[in-house]
Design an enzyme around this catalytic site. Structure first.
Site, PDB file in Angstrom:
ATOM      1  CG  ASP A  38     -31.246 -15.991   9.474  1.00  0.00           C
ATOM      2  OD1 ASP A  38     -31.285 -15.918   8.404  1.00  0.00           O
ATOM      3  OD2 ASP A  38     -31.606 -17.452  10.519  1.00  0.00           O
ATOM      4  CG  ASP A  72     -35.503 -25.818   6.803  1.00  0.00           C
ATOM      5  OD1 ASP A  72     -34.826 -25.586   6.112  1.00  0.00           O
ATOM      6  OD2 ASP A  72     -37.026 -25.555   5.967  1.00  0.00           O
TER       7      ASP A  72
HETATM    8  C1  BGC Z   1     -28.634 -26.239  10.753  1.00  0.00           C
HETATM    9  C2  BGC Z   1     -27.658 -26.984  10.431  1.00  0.00           C
HETATM   10  C3  BGC Z   1     -27.325 -27.595   9.475  1.00  0.00           C
HETATM   11  C4  BGC Z   1     -28.189 -26.977   7.486  1.00  0.00           C
HETATM   12  C5  BGC Z   1     -28.327 -27.357   6.869  1.00  0.00           C
HETATM   13  C6  BGC Z   1     -29.707 -25.599   9.545  1.00  0.00           C
HETATM   14  O1  BGC Z   1     -30.882 -24.936   9.874  1.00  0.00           O
HETATM   15  O2  BGC Z   1     -29.483 -25.928  12.241  1.00  0.00           O
HETATM   16  O3  BGC Z   1     -26.921 -28.407  11.421  1.00  0.00           O
HETATM   17  O4  BGC Z   1     -26.439 -27.995   9.092  1.00  0.00           O
HETATM   18  O5  BGC Z   1     -28.851 -26.074   8.089  1.00  0.00           O
HETATM   19  O6  BGC Z   1     -29.397 -28.449   6.146  1.00  0.00           O
END
Ligand code: BGC
Length: 541
Positions: free
Chosen positions: A260, A479
């Protein structure tokens, strides 16, 4: 003059007895065995026992048969075999061990056994597609959580991405392995899979002003607080130093570069944090720095995040994004060679293919592009988008062998709500809404989507232009939180994760479709995992 030659006989039982060992140096393939043979030089007067004992050297080499042999007055001249086994190990060196062949009263003979290692292939080589012919690293931190859910063991051995989502993730913690521990575990898995190479995937995700258009995955670094320098010296440098260690050189290390980030510079510079990321050059320079350091390691592969069709699929975004990727990569030391490919749909929910309509479908004289769901996009699904975007990238200068990845971890959309055929409606909106397998309220919804399922299981070369389907977002990891939860990771509360929020311009002011009661991003969300498993498509058997 005459010379008398006297034969020193060796066939009778009378001369000096000795051990006849052939050969005295053997090569043992890793994971297999090799033999040497033993017999006596003279007929003994009674049974002779010959032992083989493994001594100093590589403990992976052991005697698996024939450690004690008996020779009789009848069979003393018939060679008997000693079998040496080389266990699978994690290193790439050809360890050796001395074996002593001995019998009471006789001179011992040494045999040198040398392992023929199978883990290296050629250490440090860079192949075109790191997924081809390889098995994927299973992250036990994720796997144990998945396996603890009902039915979860059916997918718990699937390879998922390891997110290096903050500086502290490099060292790890008591509950999450750090980078070196993951790589060490990968060496063990590589050792256990025979001669097949192993691919391990890391997400490089810590740019300053990270996730600038949203809040749920904001990070620890800020541009205004020396974030770019800290990103380089406290994040990328240590990662490259660990990945570059020679003991890891036989692993295929895939890096997913900054989800992103560059796409936000295309569409979201109306948001202050994104504008700062653009005007300071921090995103571009951070990505360039990461590519320079990571590409310099021959067995590291780089895939840049290319958002998803519901973000860059409009012409106004598609071309400019390809151009931004090209200008960014042109500015790296190795230029276009520093990129192996791109990934789409990371941590998103866009369906891989819409089976019941394409972008060219018309209904009642209207193109599906006119429907509210498609909203004039040029793509209706990820596969068509990824393949077209690859072509566009090549036309911007990227190498013709770049490969695409699609994150299929959560875009399965199976379960009872999945349409079983195209709608018969002649109204284009009704047709699209009844036909689409992507059941989101709006394609701009991205947080903990209700109704989603696990998607295609990871595999190499699944379609033209694709290196692999991958699971980068570990299913079951949130998320973002559905309400504000204080934390020390820099994670904010994004109302796109709140099921009661009625949206903003980026999701057409619709409800978010997010599941309730979610923890902060990255944390385990049991209810979501169970839903993903239940709605998997293809189904999980
Ligand atoms: C988070 C991370 C996480 C990743 C995988 C992202 O949205 O910000 O902290 O490791 O997702 O779950």
């Amino acid at each position: 003059m005459s010379v008398t030659a006297t034969e020193a006989d060796d066939d009778s039982g009378t001369g000096t007895q000795s051990l006849v060992v052939t050969p005295t140096a053997i090569s043992v393939p890793e994971g297999a065995t090799a033999t040497y043979s033993v017999k006596l030089s003279r007929q003994p007067t009674a049974n002779v026992t010959v032992t083989s004992t493994a001594g100093t050297g590589d403990a992976d080499l052991t005697i698996s048969a024939g450690a004690s042999l008996t020779f009789t007055t009848a069979n003393w001249n018939t060679a008997q075999n000693v079998t040496v086994a080389a266990a699978q190990d994690a290193d790439t060196t050809n360890g050796s061990r001395t074996i002593t062949v001995a019998s009471a009263g006789l001179t011992s003979v040494s045999v040198t056994a040398t392992e023929a290692d199978d883990d290296g292939g050629t250490p440090g080589t860079h192949v075109d597609n790191p997924y081809a012919g390889a098995t994927g690293y299973v992250n036990s931190d994720w796997s144990s959580k998945a396996a603890a859910e009902p039915g979860g063991s059916a997918v718990a051995n699937i390879s998922t991405g390891v997110w290096l989502d903050r500086i502290a993730a490099i060292a790890g913690s008591s509950s999450a392995k750090g980078l070196a521990a993951h790589l060490d575990a990968a060496l063990q898995q590589d050792a256990a899979n025979g001669s097949t190479p192993l691919t391990i995937q890391f997400v490089i995700y810590n740019l300053p002003n990270r996730d600038c258009s949203a809040l749920a995955s904001n990070g620890e670094l800020k541009i205004s607080e020396n974030g770019l320098n800290r990103y380089k010296t406290e994040y990328i440098d240590p990662i490259a130093a660990i990945m570059g260690q020679s003991k890891y050189s036989q692993l295929r290390i895939v890096t997913i570069i900054e989800i992103d980030s560059l796409p936000n510079l295309i569409t979201n510079t109306n948001i202050a944090a994104c504008q700062e990321a653009q005007q300071s050059g921090a995103y571009v320079q951070g990505v360039q720095y990461a590519l320079n350091k990571l590409h310099a390691i021959p067995n590291v592969y780089t895939y840049i995040d290319a958002a998803h069709h519901g973000w860059l699929g409009w012409d106004t975004n598609f071309g400019p994004a390809a151009q931004l990727f090209a200008s960014t990569v042109r500015g790296t030391t190795a230029g276009f060679a520093s990129v192996d490919g791109f990934i789409t749909n990371t941590a998103n929910y866009s369906s891989l293919t819409e089976p019941y309509f394409t972008i060219n479908t018309t209904v009642g004289g209207q193109t599906v592009r006119q429907s509210r769901w498609v909203d004039w996009n040029f793509y209706v699904d990820e596969l068509s988008y990824a393949q077209a975007f690859r072509q566009r990238l090549i036309s911007e200068g990227f190498a013709s062998n770049i490969g695409m990845l699609i994150d299929t971890s959560r875009n399965g959309w199976g379960g009872s709500a999945r349409p079983s055929g195209p709608s018969t409606s002649t109204n284009v909106d009704t047709f699209v809404n009844e036909s689409r397998v992507d059941r989101r309220i709006h394609a701009g919804n991205w947080c903990n989507q209700s109704g989603a399922g696990l998607g295609e299981r990871p595999r190499a070369n699944p379609a033209t232009g694709l290196d692999a389907y991958v699971w980068i977002k570990p299913p079951g990891e949130s998320d973002g939180s559905s309400s504000e939860i204080p934390n020390n990771e820099g994670k904010g509360f994004d109302r796109m994760c709140d099921p009661t929020y009625t949206g903003n311009a980026r999701n057409g002011n619709n409800l978010t479709g997010a599941l309730p009661n979610a923890p902060i991003s990255g944390q385990w969300f049991s209810a979501q995992f169970r839903q993903l498993l239940a709605n998997a498509y293809p189904p999980v058997n």
